[in-house]
Design a protein around this motif. Sequence first.
Motif, PDB file in Angstrom:
ATOM      1  N   GLY A   1      10.189  10.959   0.080  1.00 40.86           N
ATOM      2  CA  GLY A   1      10.332   9.886  -0.902  1.00 40.86           C
ATOM      3  C   GLY A   1       9.331   8.769  -0.683  1.00 40.86           C
ATOM      4  N   ALA A   2       9.119   8.395   0.578  1.00 45.13           N
ATOM      5  CA  ALA A   2       8.140   7.351   0.879  1.00 45.13           C
ATOM      6  C   ALA A   2       6.727   7.812   0.540  1.00 45.13           C
ATOM      7  N   ALA A   3       6.422   9.075   0.812  1.00 43.58           N
ATOM      8  CA  ALA A   3       5.092   9.603   0.483  1.00 43.58           C
ATOM      9  C   ALA A   3       4.876   9.637  -1.027  1.00 43.58           C
ATOM     10  N   ALA A   4       5.918  10.009  -1.781  1.00 45.63           N
ATOM     11  CA  ALA A   4       5.805  10.021  -3.237  1.00 45.63           C
ATOM     12  C   ALA A   4       5.585   8.608  -3.769  1.00 45.63           C
ATOM     13  N   LEU A   5       6.325   7.648  -3.230  1.00 51.89           N
ATOM     14  CA  LEU A   5       6.138   6.256  -3.643  1.00 51.89           C
ATOM     15  C   LEU A   5       4.744   5.770  -3.269  1.00 51.89           C
ATOM     16  N   TRP A   6       4.243   6.181  -2.112  1.00 54.81           N
ATOM     17  CA  TRP A   6       2.895   5.832  -1.670  1.00 54.81           C
ATOM     18  C   TRP A   6       1.876   6.322  -2.693  1.00 54.81           C
ATOM     19  N   LEU A   7       2.051   7.542  -3.196  1.00 50.76           N
ATOM     20  CA  LEU A   7       1.128   8.087  -4.188  1.00 50.76           C
ATOM     21  C   LEU A   7       1.244   7.363  -5.520  1.00 50.76           C
ATOM     22  N   VAL A   8       2.446   6.949  -5.893  1.00 51.96           N
ATOM     23  CA  VAL A   8       2.628   6.179  -7.130  1.00 51.96           C
ATOM     24  C   VAL A   8       1.909   4.841  -7.013  1.00 51.96           C
ATOM     25  N   VAL A   9       2.039   4.192  -5.851  1.00 50.64           N
ATOM     26  CA  VAL A   9       1.345   2.912  -5.628  1.00 50.64           C
ATOM     27  C   VAL A   9      -0.156   3.123  -5.672  1.00 50.64           C
ATOM     28  N   ASP A  10      -0.615   4.301  -5.224  1.00 51.15           N
ATOM     29  CA  ASP A  10      -2.047   4.621  -5.255  1.00 51.15           C
ATOM     30  C   ASP A  10      -2.574   4.642  -6.684  1.00 51.15           C
TER      31      ASP A  10
END
Length: 55
Positions: free
Chosen positions: A44-53
């Motif tokens: 979930g944190a990695a997915a959010l990281w990609l969304v922020v990207d």
Amino acid sequence: MNLLRLNIWRKCILGGFVAAVVLMFAIDWGYHFNIGHVVRLFVGAAALWLVVDRL
């Protein structure tokens, strides 16, 4: 990874992930947490990281 060069959103994501993992194992909720829960939090944190990207 240089934490000083990350923007505020990424610092929040990393801080939230670390805090969630620590609190999950530190507080007795009456539920047995395991490494699978940490993996789900990480995904979930990695997915959010990609969304922020993408912002």
